[in-house]
Design an enzyme around this catalytic site. Structure first.
Site, mmCIF file in Angstrom:
data_model
loop_
_atom_site.group_PDB
_atom_site.id
_atom_site.type_symbol
_atom_site.label_atom_id
_atom_site.label_comp_id
_atom_site.label_asym_id
_atom_site.label_seq_id
_atom_site.Cartn_x
_atom_site.Cartn_y
_atom_site.Cartn_z
ATOM 1 C CB THR A 151 -0.876 -0.005 1.249
ATOM 2 O OG1 THR A 151 -1.817 1.200 1.145
ATOM 3 C CG2 THR A 151 -0.084 0.072 2.550
ATOM 4 C CB CYS A 152 1.872 3.912 -1.600
ATOM 5 S SG CYS A 152 0.977 3.565 -3.147
#
Length: 279
Positions: free
Chosen positions: A236-237
């Site tokens: 994720t980011c």
């Protein structure tokens, strides 16, 4: 199970650019809060690898949602890439002019849609220039190419699925944002979002995967950064772009089944009911 290296070198591309099955796409993307503002298409128009079409992650996207550049359905994806001349039987080489930022995202998108013969140019446009590659500012002549989607839903994670994984000892959740945002010490660049991270996730900023010359670190160096490279993993980011760099790095280590949380922090933090950690 895929194998080999998802990256190709600039030397390899220079030697194979005229191969009949090779197709090249420039996937340059700059975040909307980049200062000074710039778009990937503007960068591509100024100069690109000869024959490279422009792969726009904001156009080849699900535009029915408020979330940025979300993965489109197979029909839209196939239609868009077919017009770019990218399809069945092609060895697709992706690159960008911004440190892997969106080339990895485009690589992940093609893999979600079932295309296995897709690679990222290590070091991007600058590496191409270093080996004497030419730069072109003319749009290439392309012919439509049929693209057959074979969607791999296992490579895509959504918020509900991620909620169910919180606390799981089996799955690793890796957040690629800078540590200041992960630990809630600095505000998010997207206005109105809470700072912090998904409970149980670990922080490995995407910048740590890159060498000083703009190429990805070696396999040996990457191996030192991951606790268990072969563990089931979700990345994720901020908005699902940098997370794909982590997935690309793990593919280099042999883990080709990493899922990217498409909505990432932009989606997660916009819902006040979802838990946020800062420690």
């Amino acid at each position: 199970m895929e194998n080999g290296d998802p990256l190709v070198s600039a030397d390899w591309l220079l030697a194979n650019i005229n191969a009949p099955d090779v197709r090249i796409a420039d996937a340059t993307y700059f975040a909307p809060f980049t200062n000074p503002p710039e778009t990937g298409r503007e960068a591509w128009e100024r100069g690109h690898i000869p024959k490279a079409v422009f792969f726009d992650i904001d156009d080849i996207a699900d535009t029915s949602t408020h979330l940025p550049h979300m993965l489109p359905d197979a029909v839209k994806f196939s239609s868009r890439v077919r017009r770019l001349g990218l399809g069945d039987g092609n060895r697709i080489i992706l690159y960008d002019q911004n440190n892997f930022f969106a080339a990895a995202r485009a690589w992940w998108m093609f893999r979600v849609m079932g295309h296995k013969d897709v690679h990222v140019l290590d070091g991007g446009l600058s590496a191409w220039v270093e080996v004497g590659g030419e730069i072109d500012d003319m749009p290439p002549m392309t012919a439509e190419r049929h693209f057959t989607p074979r969607v791999r839903t296992d490579l895509v994670m959504d918020a509900k699925g991620l909620e169910n994984l919180i606390g799981s000892a089996r799955t690793t959740i890796i957040d690629a944002r800078p540590d200041g945002r992960f630990f809630g010490r600095v505000p998010e660049p997207r206005e109105g979002l809470r700072s912090g991270h998904i409970p149980g996730s670990i922080n490995l900023p995407g910048s740590q995967l890159m060498a000083a010359d703009g190429r990805m670190k070696s396999v040996a160096e990457l191996r030192k950064l991951f606790r268990d490279p072969m563990a089931p993993t979700v990345t994720t980011c901020g908005s699902g772009v940098t997370a794909a760099i982590t997935a690309l790095a793990l593919a280099r280590l042999g883990n080709w089944d990493v899922a990217v949380y498409d909505g990432s922090w932009t989606e997660w933090a916009s819902d006040p009911s979802r838990p946020v950690a800062t420690e």
